[in-house]
Scaffold this active site. Structure first.
Site, short mmCIF file in Angstrom:
data_model
loop_
_atom_site.label_atom_id
_atom_site.label_comp_id
_atom_site.label_asym_id
_atom_site.label_seq_id
_atom_site.Cartn_x
_atom_site.Cartn_y
_atom_site.Cartn_z
N ARG A 82 -15.92 66.31 13.23
CA ARG A 82 -15.46 65.76 11.97
C ARG A 82 -14.15 65.06 12.18
O ARG A 82 -13.19 65.68 12.64
CB ARG A 82 -15.21 66.92 10.98
CG ARG A 82 -16.30 67.09 10.02
CD ARG A 82 -15.94 67.93 8.85
NE ARG A 82 -15.05 69.05 9.06
CZ ARG A 82 -14.71 69.89 8.10
NH1 ARG A 82 -15.19 69.72 6.90
NH2 ARG A 82 -13.91 70.91 8.33
N ASP A 105 -12.70 78.76 10.03
CA ASP A 105 -13.35 77.82 10.95
C ASP A 105 -14.35 78.60 11.80
O ASP A 105 -13.97 79.42 12.65
CB ASP A 105 -12.29 77.17 11.84
CG ASP A 105 -12.89 76.04 12.67
OD1 ASP A 105 -12.44 74.90 12.54
OD2 ASP A 105 -13.84 76.32 13.44
N THR A 142 -10.92 61.24 7.87
CA THR A 142 -11.96 60.74 6.95
C THR A 142 -12.98 61.81 6.59
O THR A 142 -13.76 61.62 5.66
CB THR A 142 -12.73 59.58 7.60
OG1 THR A 142 -13.42 60.10 8.76
CG2 THR A 142 -11.79 58.45 8.02
N1 URA Z 1 -16.45 74.21 9.07
C1 URA Z 1 -16.00 75.47 9.22
O1 URA Z 1 -16.02 76.01 10.32
N2 URA Z 1 -15.53 76.11 8.14
C2 URA Z 1 -15.51 75.58 6.93
O2 URA Z 1 -15.08 76.23 5.96
C3 URA Z 1 -15.97 74.24 6.79
C4 URA Z 1 -16.44 73.59 7.89
#
Ligand code: URA
Length: 217
Positions: free
Chosen positions: A112, A208, A116
Site C-alpha cells: 500500500r 498491522d 495514496t
Molecule cells: N492492514 C493491517 O495490517 N491492519 C489494518 O488495520 C489495515 C490494513
C-alpha cells in the site's frame, strides 16, 4: 473518515462460530505475543478453510474397505488454488494448506502506498491452467479494499472458474470497495469492524497484521 452505507449481506459470509470468535478476540489483544498471534491465525485459518470449501465440487471414487468395495466421495484438491496477497496472506495460507494440502498456491505481491493508500504490484505468480481452477484469495485484513480489488482484477484476467475472498477482519469501507469492483466475489470474514482510520487501519481492529505475524514492529 465517514462510513459508507453497508453493502448487501448476501455478499458477506460472517464466520461467527464460537471457536473463531474466541480466537479472534485473543488475537486483538495488544499484549498477544508474535508466537500466539501466529498460532491463533493458523488455527482460525483452518476453520475458515472449512467454511470456504463447504460447497466444493466432489467426485466419486471406488475404495476397498477391509470388508467390501464401495463408492465414496473425495475433493479434487488439485483444482483449488489459494492465492496469498503478500505478505500478510502467508499467515492464512499456512492454516488453509494444513487442511487442504493438495491445493495449488499463487502469490500476488502488493504494497500500500502510504500516501495514496493505493495498491502497487511487485510480484504475480499463478499456477498453470487457471481457467480450470477455483480460486480462494487470502489476506487477513480487508481494509481500504484496494489491494484485494487489484489482486482480483489480475486473477480475473486468467478466467478462473470461481473466486472467493477470505479475510480475518474487514470494515464497511473494504466491503464497499470490493462490492463495487467485484460484486460477484463473496467475502468470508470473521468480523466486520466499525471503520477505517485516516491511515487505512481498521478500528478497533488488531493493528498491522503483517507486523504482528512476523514480529517486525
Ligand atoms: N492492514 C493491517 O495490517 N491492519 C489494518 O488495520 C489495515 C490494513
Amino acid at each position: 473518515m465517514s462510513q459508507p452505507p453497508a453493502p448487501s449481506n448476501l455478499h458477506v459470509h460472517l464466520v461467527d462460530h464460537p471457536l473463531v470468535q474466541h480466537k479472534l478476540t485473543l488475537m486483538r489483544k495488544k499484549e498477544a505475543s508474535t508466537n500466539s498471534f501466529r498460532r491463533l491465525l493458523n488455527e482460525i485459518s483452518m476453520l475458515m478453510a472449512y467454511e470456504v470449501t463447504r460447497d466444493m465440487p466432489m467426485q466419486d471414487i471406488e475404495v476397498q474397505t477391509p470388508l467390501e468395495t464401495m463408492t465414496a466421495r473425495v475433493i479434487d484438491g488439485k483444482k483449488l488454488v489459494f492465492v496469498s496477497i503478500l505478505r500478510a496472506g502467508t499467515g492464512i495460507l499456512d492454516g488453509m494448506l494444513t487442511v487442504v494440502p493438495g491445493a495449488r498456491v499463487g502469490h500476488v505481491g502488493l504494497y500500500r502506498d502510504p500516501q495514496t493508500l493505493q495498491a502497487v504490484e511487485y510480484y504475480f505468480k499463478m499456477p498453470k491452467d487457471m481457467h480450470e481452477r477455483d480460486v480462494v484469495v487470502v489476506d487477513p485484513m480487508l481494509a481500504t479494499g484496494n489491494s484485494a480489488a487489484a489482486a482480483v482484477d489480475r486473477i480475473k484476467a486468467l478466467k478462473p472458474k470461481s473466486i472467493k475472498f477470505v479475510c480475518l477482519l474487514t470494515c464497511p469501507e473494504g466491503i464497499a470497495t470490493m462490492h463495487k469492483a467485484h460484486p460477484d466475489v463473496p467475502i468470508y470474514t470473521a468480523a466486520v469492524d466499525r471503520q477505517l482510520n485516516e491511515h487505512g487501519y481498521i478500528l478497533p481492529g488488531l493493528g498491522d497484521a503483517g507486523d504482528r505475524i512476523f514480529g517486525t514492529q
